[in-house]
Design an enzyme around this catalytic site. Structure first.
Site, mmCIF file in Angstrom:
data_model
loop_
_atom_site.group_PDB
_atom_site.id
_atom_site.type_symbol
_atom_site.label_atom_id
_atom_site.label_comp_id
_atom_site.label_asym_id
_atom_site.label_seq_id
_atom_site.Cartn_x
_atom_site.Cartn_y
_atom_site.Cartn_z
ATOM 1 N N HIS A 51 -1.826 26.756 -32.684
ATOM 2 C CA HIS A 51 -0.494 26.291 -32.276
ATOM 3 C C HIS A 51 0.415 26.393 -33.508
ATOM 4 O O HIS A 51 0.648 27.492 -34.012
ATOM 5 C CB HIS A 51 -0.643 24.872 -31.709
ATOM 6 C CG HIS A 51 0.564 24.320 -31.003
ATOM 7 N ND1 HIS A 51 1.637 25.091 -30.611
ATOM 8 C CD2 HIS A 51 0.869 23.044 -30.610
ATOM 9 C CE1 HIS A 51 2.533 24.311 -30.018
ATOM 10 N NE2 HIS A 51 2.093 23.065 -30.012
ATOM 11 N N HIS A 101 0.467 35.116 -27.121
ATOM 12 C CA HIS A 101 1.037 33.862 -26.643
ATOM 13 C C HIS A 101 0.520 33.575 -25.249
ATOM 14 O O HIS A 101 0.361 34.493 -24.449
ATOM 15 C CB HIS A 101 2.575 33.950 -26.624
ATOM 16 C CG HIS A 101 3.227 32.606 -26.577
ATOM 17 N ND1 HIS A 101 3.428 31.944 -25.396
ATOM 18 C CD2 HIS A 101 3.680 31.807 -27.562
ATOM 19 C CE1 HIS A 101 4.004 30.775 -25.668
ATOM 20 N NE2 HIS A 101 4.165 30.664 -26.967
ATOM 21 N N ASP A 122 5.749 32.473 -34.780
ATOM 22 C CA ASP A 122 5.115 32.131 -36.056
ATOM 23 C C ASP A 122 4.974 33.319 -36.994
ATOM 24 O O ASP A 122 4.724 33.139 -38.185
ATOM 25 C CB ASP A 122 3.721 31.531 -35.804
ATOM 26 C CG ASP A 122 3.819 30.096 -35.327
ATOM 27 O OD1 ASP A 122 4.805 29.434 -35.684
ATOM 28 O OD2 ASP A 122 2.927 29.651 -34.600
HETATM 29 N N1 ACO Z 1 -5.287 38.721 -32.233
HETATM 30 C C1 ACO Z 1 -6.264 39.445 -31.660
HETATM 31 N N2 ACO Z 1 -6.611 39.345 -30.356
HETATM 32 C C2 ACO Z 1 -5.926 38.455 -29.621
HETATM 33 C C3 ACO Z 1 -4.892 37.673 -30.138
HETATM 34 C C4 ACO Z 1 -4.579 37.830 -31.511
HETATM 35 N N3 ACO Z 1 -3.615 37.114 -32.098
HETATM 36 N N4 ACO Z 1 -4.392 36.871 -29.187
HETATM 37 C C5 ACO Z 1 -5.095 37.144 -28.081
HETATM 38 N N5 ACO Z 1 -6.030 38.094 -28.345
HETATM 39 C C6 ACO Z 1 -6.992 38.676 -27.417
HETATM 40 C C7 ACO Z 1 -8.185 37.739 -27.273
HETATM 41 O O1 ACO Z 1 -9.197 38.014 -28.231
HETATM 42 C C8 ACO Z 1 -8.636 38.028 -25.878
HETATM 43 O O2 ACO Z 1 -9.369 39.219 -25.868
HETATM 44 P P1 ACO Z 1 -10.617 39.414 -24.867
HETATM 45 O O3 ACO Z 1 -10.008 39.340 -23.484
HETATM 46 O O4 ACO Z 1 -11.145 40.755 -25.236
HETATM 47 O O5 ACO Z 1 -11.551 38.282 -25.148
HETATM 48 C C9 ACO Z 1 -7.313 38.306 -25.132
HETATM 49 O O6 ACO Z 1 -6.396 38.720 -26.138
HETATM 50 C C10 ACO Z 1 -6.770 37.082 -24.433
HETATM 51 O O7 ACO Z 1 -6.820 35.995 -25.336
HETATM 52 P P2 ACO Z 1 -6.621 34.495 -24.863
HETATM 53 O O8 ACO Z 1 -7.022 33.563 -25.973
HETATM 54 O O9 ACO Z 1 -7.242 34.272 -23.540
HETATM 55 O O10 ACO Z 1 -5.081 34.485 -24.647
HETATM 56 P P3 ACO Z 1 -4.169 33.255 -24.668
HETATM 57 O O11 ACO Z 1 -3.018 33.612 -23.852
HETATM 58 O O12 ACO Z 1 -4.836 32.012 -24.329
HETATM 59 O O13 ACO Z 1 -3.825 33.197 -26.243
HETATM 60 C C11 ACO Z 1 -3.076 32.311 -28.231
HETATM 61 C C12 ACO Z 1 -2.764 32.569 -26.781
HETATM 62 C C13 ACO Z 1 -4.090 31.160 -28.362
HETATM 63 C C14 ACO Z 1 -1.779 31.896 -28.928
HETATM 64 C C15 ACO Z 1 -3.657 33.586 -28.882
HETATM 65 O O14 ACO Z 1 -2.813 34.673 -28.664
HETATM 66 C C16 ACO Z 1 -3.954 33.419 -30.363
HETATM 67 O O15 ACO Z 1 -4.999 32.895 -30.723
HETATM 68 N N6 ACO Z 1 -3.006 33.885 -31.240
HETATM 69 C C17 ACO Z 1 -3.144 33.706 -32.663
HETATM 70 C C18 ACO Z 1 -2.668 32.332 -33.067
HETATM 71 C C19 ACO Z 1 -1.173 32.204 -32.977
HETATM 72 O O16 ACO Z 1 -0.416 33.066 -33.413
HETATM 73 N N7 ACO Z 1 -0.722 31.064 -32.454
HETATM 74 C C20 ACO Z 1 0.696 30.744 -32.326
HETATM 75 C C21 ACO Z 1 1.110 30.710 -30.886
HETATM 76 S S1 ACO Z 1 2.827 30.423 -30.734
HETATM 77 C C22 ACO Z 1 3.003 28.794 -31.028
HETATM 78 O O17 ACO Z 1 2.131 27.999 -30.874
HETATM 79 C C23 ACO Z 1 4.286 28.374 -31.557
#
Ligand code: ACO
Length: 385
Positions: free
Chosen positions: A228, A267, A320
């Site tokens: 987050h 996201h 971010d």
């Molecule tokens: N880097 C690499 N792969 C990613 C990323 C990433 N940043 N984000 C998602 N993926 C991939 C996952 O590995 C997953 O792959 P798979 O289907 O092969 O297992 C797929 O995309 C879906 O991922 P989920 O976690 O189900 O997607 P979700 O929508 O829940 O993710 C999240 C959202 C938690 C923010 C994620 O994108 C992440 O971890 N990002 C990095 C952390 C980040 O930047 N957080 C800030 C968010 S914005 C905020 O809070 C203000």
């Protein structure tokens, strides 16, 4: 019978994804078109034409203030911005020992000691606590920055606006007009964002009829995590470790091989380019032209490669990714990035907590029980294998 139905795995929404649990007039995120609205106003418009105080008022009251209301609100925030010697002491005592988000969590929780109405759940008391928290958040976070650097804490200056005052108290100087606009815009774009994890945390706490200090302490704890609010500082550290655009490809493939997430990308709601990242990218570019290092060029290369690889899957830069470059360029320490997020998001947290409390229903979702349904025979401890 209903238990069997409710325990059906098809009802499971891990992370409550897509579950609608409240109604709101505060803000709206359109994840498929990459749009964000506060009370009907598009974020781009507010970023260009408004300021943080107006936006905070909009979130709290559902309309932009007229001049009178605006001046009254600004005056109230200024009057409540000072923190006590005791809060300063707590900050100084904890400085350098734990992450600034932990200091922030403790300082905000302590504020309740100084408020006679702290355990009241009446809406007017909650509103007063909320306004006081909005006013004090920049003072506390700036004090954390100063104490962490072994410097004297600076008191709020009533002649400065919210964003400029925060910058001044944290960095001990006044920003130039462009820096002031950038600080203000960064706070605007982070002020609210649907029922995200930290906002939801605040709402769950307020739904138990706990007080606003408890709700905001919950929200701060939730914002701390790297999935987050904590992503901004990790995104910057990642870019710094890459150092230059030539190293990006290798680092990204290493991360991919190790199954690591690239911070600042992806996201839960946006499956297109985050509109807030779009706004902040322009400012990051402004600083990129002035910085001696290759941070912005490295970010551009990272964005290009990530979009090529993951764009089709809906993974784009989020807010971010660029906020870290901006805060670093303004002169804030990296571990202050998430607390700065809290300085902005406090208005959204308070507004949504108040909105929910005004039409309250205790949050209480269910979990699918997948354990042994027994009944198992109880074996006394001395007889267990
Ligand atoms: N880097 C690499 N792969 C990613 C990323 C990433 N940043 N984000 C998602 N993926 C991939 C996952 O590995 C997953 O792959 P798979 O289907 O092969 O297992 C797929 O995309 C879906 O991922 P989920 O976690 O189900 O997607 P979700 O929508 O829940 O993710 C999240 C959202 C938690 C923010 C994620 O994108 C992440 O971890 N990002 C990095 C952390 C980040 O930047 N957080 C800030 C968010 S914005 C905020 O809070 C203000």
């Amino acid at each position: 019978m209903s238990d069997v139905k409710n325990n059906n795995e098809s009802d499971l929404r891990k992370g409550l994804e897509g579950v609608i649990a409240a109604e709101t007039k505060i803000g709206y995120v359109n994840g498929t078109e990459g749009k964000l609205f506060y009370g009907g106003y598009e974020i781009q418009t507010l970023a260009e034409q408004s300021n943080y105080e107006e936006v905070s008022y909009l979130l709290l009251h559902g309309k932009l203030p007229d001049r009178n209301e605006y001046e009254k609100y600004c005056k109230a925030l200024k009057e409540k911005a000072t923190i006590s010697k005791n809060v300063e002491k707590i900050i100084e005592e904890m400085a350098g020992k734990v992450h600034p988000m932990s200091i922030l969590r403790t300082a905000v929780s302590y504020l309740s000691v100084e408020d006679k109405r702290e355990s009241e759940s009446a809406l007017d008391a909650q509103k007063e606590m909320g306004e006081s928290l909005i006013a004090k958040m920049p003072t506390i976070v700036a004090a954390i920055q100063r104490a962490d650097q072994g410097k004297d804490i600076i008191k709020p200056d009533p002649d400065l606006n919210y964003a400029t005052n925060f910058y001044h108290m944290a960095l001990g100087k006044n920003p130039d007009p462009i820096e002031s606009k950038i600080m203000d815009t960064a706070l605007i774009v982070h002020a609210d964002h649907g029922m995200n994890a930290s906002t939801f945390s605040a709402m769950v706490t307020i739904s138990t009829m706990a007080d606003m200090y408890s709700a905001i302490t919950s929200a701060i704890s939730t914002l701390k995590g790297p999935l987050h609010g904590g992503a901004n500082e990790r995104a910057l550290k990642m870019l710094q470790s890459m150092g230059s655009p030539e190293n990006v490809e290798k680092k990204l493939s290493e991360m991919h091989e190790n199954g690591e997430r690239v911070m600042g990308f992806g996201h839960r709601v946006y499956k297109v380019y985050d509109p807030r990242a779009k706004i902040l990218k322009k400012f990051a570019e402004y600083f990129g032209d002035r910085r001696k290092d290759k941070l912005f060029a490295t970010a551009m290369k990272t964005e290009e490669l990530m979009i090529n690889k993951y764009g089709e899957r809906g993974i784009f830069p989020n807010v971010d990714f660029y906020s870290g470059i901006i805060y670093d360029s303004l002169g804030f320490s990296t571990d202050l990035f998430t607390p700065i997020f809290a300085v902005a998001r406090i208005s959204g947290w308070v507004a949504r907590s108040l909105e929910y409390a005004s039409n309250n229903r205790l949050f209480r979702p269910k979990a699918n029980y997948i354990g042994d349904r027994g009944p198992l025979k109880y074996v006394a401890i001395q007889d267990r294998e």
